[in-house]
Design a protein around this motif. Sequence first.
Motif: not given
Length: 251
Positions: A43-44, A49-50, A169-179
């Motif tokens: 994933t990393k 990341p989107m 302005l998004p600060e965190e990616p919406s995907s992928p979900s790491l957990m």
Amino acid sequence: MNRDFENEEITIDLTELFLALWSKIHLIILAGILVAFVSFIGTKLFITPMYTSTTSMYVLTRTGDSAGVTYNDLQTGTQLTQDYMELVKSRPVLEQVIAVLNLDMTTGELSQAVTTENTANTRILTVSVRNEDPKTAKEIADALRESVSIQITEIMEADAVNTIEEANLPEEPSSPSLMRNIAIGGILGILLAAGVVVLIYILDDTVKTPDDVEHYLGLNVLTSIPIEEGTKKSKKVKGLSSKKLQKQMRR
């Protein structure tokens, strides 16, 4: 030559199967941890990341000459909102956004990055844009809102399109979900390891206990010789499966 065909039935003792799984529980858990770790690394390193930016607008349409908004206006506007959602992804709107922002993408690629949503029984139109760059996602969302507002007032003859929320302005990616990916990887690793243990248990037909002799050969065991603990087994001695043992007994 006369050939004897025997119909063999495979019976599974659930208690023994559970004990077989329990005896390998450390390997099963280890497999889950390893696959979860692989999911984390994958994933990393391999998934881009989107980021998602969202904007919303309110479309006002009056069907009568009254200054206020009637119930009929609300019903008509709610039905037309579905048309507005399709208009967001229309080719003229997308082409205008690409031209204004000088985007290096086709209308088809931009359309796949855009999603529209309408809250039930409202005339609120929400537009979301996904992009690997958060700033680009915000710019596209704002440009789409402005472009589709013009199209709605000109083509659909709406009275007004008011902005409820400008694109964030998004600060965190919406995907992928790491957990989520780690959890899926861990569960998949546990299931695969458990499946291998079950498969080995089912395919293993070697004679191990006096009960196996009575079950497979139909013979009564008079005595058994226990193996002393700590005694090394000879590498040359190989266990016989129940099928091979049956053939030797017939001879």
